[in-house]
Design an enzyme around this catalytic site. Structure first.
Site, short mmCIF file in Angstrom:
data_model
loop_
_atom_site.label_atom_id
_atom_site.label_comp_id
_atom_site.label_asym_id
_atom_site.label_seq_id
_atom_site.Cartn_x
_atom_site.Cartn_y
_atom_site.Cartn_z
N HIS A 114 -9.93 -14.61 -22.12
CA HIS A 114 -10.98 -13.60 -22.38
C HIS A 114 -12.25 -13.90 -21.58
O HIS A 114 -13.35 -13.52 -22.00
CB HIS A 114 -11.32 -13.51 -23.87
N ASP A 122 21.64 19.09 21.55
CA ASP A 122 23.07 18.95 21.80
C ASP A 122 23.49 17.52 22.09
O ASP A 122 24.61 17.12 21.72
CB ASP A 122 23.49 19.84 22.98
N GLU A 157 -11.90 -10.19 -1.54
CA GLU A 157 -12.36 -8.81 -1.69
C GLU A 157 -11.47 -7.85 -0.89
O GLU A 157 -11.11 -6.76 -1.38
CB GLU A 157 -13.81 -8.69 -1.23
#
Length: 463
Positions: A185, A129, A328
């Site tokens: 690459h 309330d 990492e």
């Protein structure tokens, strides 16, 4: 067996049950604790902060609208502010994996604030309330997700990303005269300077900042005021707009009420969007982390271009081994954020009619992603990027033996002749300069000019 005096009896609409004597929560929170012993995951600190701000701001607005007694309102504001500040985090035990609306977490907040406010006011403050006046879990939890995410992005993530970007730029400037072998690459390619390579990383992070800032305007739109289904039942017509201003003042961040509560309750599209931008930053972070790991690889059998700061022993069995622990960790964080985005994407699809029913897991994963990226950006900047050193001898050796430098002679000797020289250089381990002198009419001076690694790095950035 616990003694009876370790518990008190609380009551809700479903009846009575035992609650730990020293707990600030009440019956509904205890039912959630009993019903969802699923994980050890709880509402994040940022979420509790947002919920505290919401309850304080709602009480402030309801008092101004003359709907809530002044003394009760002030007690709620003070108690909710203490919750926001983290003084009672131990009293939020509800599992993240609970009812999809997050009702249990909302009621946990209501009950804790009501308990504290009752003590402060010297009169009963009711969790529904009074503390939850003009609100529903269905608009409180979506609002909390937005408020928490905006605060965390503005106070933590964006500053941390800015720090990482600026650190990359500064490091690049320090190494602007250092030339290294470029790679495509993972194979030798034409040379680049360190400022160019690090500048590319900095541009990725800068784009990440732009992406987050572009998503935040939709996160600033709050569901508060829509209550149960978006119609605003039991809330004052002015509640939503007044609330957005109040919580903006309380948080120091800008918010506005949603222009469509039905969208804000039933969907989490803005959170999905922000998560997507966080995923993109994670992808950038993974690329930078992996490049650092490759450049640091060695010290003898790898690339050995740089040496990251040695932070801890790298092996329990190999003495002297040092690993690239910060990159990492950053790579693992990136994987976690990418996974979080998948969960948020699936959860975002769970807007069934007027309510999304995976709100708690969206909140947890979104806020975790923000926190992880903020912390990782800071650590990457300070413990990996700012502190690495260059192995100049290795760089020079690789450049001197790089047959791909013959590319610079294409316009003079032709592609086929260049390819033949490159293949012979690879096979015999001879420098390009030596073979070019033997097999072309170019002078040594002209060859030196055409094969100057520094000159070959010019260009690539449009001012």
């Amino acid at each position: 067996m616990a003694a009876d005096n370790d518990y008190r009896i609380e009551k809700d609409s479903m009846g009575e049950l035992k609650v730990p004597t020293d707990a600030l929560w009440g019956a509904q929170s205890q039912r959630a604790v009993d019903n969802f012993p699923i994980s050890d995951l709880r509402a994040p600190r940022a979420m509790i902060n947002a919920l505290g701000l919401i309850k304080a701001s709602a009480a402030d607005v309801n008092r101004d609208l003359e709907l809530l007694d002044g003394d009760i309102a002030q007690a709620i504001i003070d108690s909710a502010t203490a919750v926001a500040e983290g003084q009672y985090d131990d009293h939020f035990p509800v599992d993240i994996f609970q009812t999809g609306s997050g009702t249990s977490t909302n009621m946990n907040t209501n009950e804790v604030v009501a308990h504290l406010a009752t003590e402060a006011a010297g009169q009963t403050v009711h969790p529904n309330d009074h503390v939850n006046m003009g609100q529903s879990s269905n608009d409180v939890i979506p609002t909390a997700i937005h408020v928490a995410a905006v605060i965390e992005c503005e106070r933590k993530l964006l500053p941390a990303l800015t720090h990482m970007r600026d650190t990359l730029r500064k490091k690049g400037e320090e190494l602007s005269e250092v030339v290294k072998t470029g790679r495509t690459h993972l194979m030798d390619a034409m040379p680049v300077r360190f400022d160019q390579e690090l500048g590319g990383w900095a541009a990725q992070i800068d784009s990440g900042i732009d992406r987050v800032e572009a998503a935040l305007p939709r996160m600033r739109r709050l569901a508060q005021g829509g209550t149960a289904v978006g119609t605003g039942i039991n809330a004052h017509p002015e509640f939503g707009e007044r609330f957005a201003k109040a919580i903006g003042k309380a948080s120091g961040c800008r918010f506005e009420t949603s222009s469509n509560y039905f969208e804000s309750l039933s969907s989490q599209d803005a959170a999905v969007e922000l998560s997507g931008q966080l995923k993109t930053i994670a992808v950038s972070m993974m690329k930078i982390a992996n490049d650092l790991r490759w450049m640091n690889s060695g010290p003898l059998a790898g690339l050995g271009e740089i040496q990251l700061e040695a932070l801890q022993p790298g092996s329990s069995i190999m003495p002297g081994k040092v690993n690239p622990v910060i990159p990492e960790a950053a790579a693992m964080v990136s994987a976690q954020v990418i996974g979080n985005d998948s969960t948020i994407t699936v959860a975002g699809q769970s807007g069934n009619f007027q309510l999304n029913v995976m709100l708690p897991v969206i909140a947890y994963n979104l806020l975790q992603s923000i926190e992880l990226l903020a912390n990782t950006s800071q650590i990457m900047a300070d413990k990996a990027i700012a502190s690495f050193t260059v192995n100049q001898a290795n760089l020079d050796d690789a450049l001197s033996k790089n047959p791909i430098l013959v590319t610079a002679l294409n316009s003079v000797i032709g592609y086929d002749k260049g390819a033949a020289i490159a293949k012979q250089a690879y096979k015999e381990g001879k420098p390009i300069k030596e073979l070019t002198l033997e097999q072309t009419d170019l002078s040594e001076e002209e060859i030196d000019r055409l094969l100057d690694p520094a000159d070959l790095t010019k260009g690539g950035i449009k001012k």
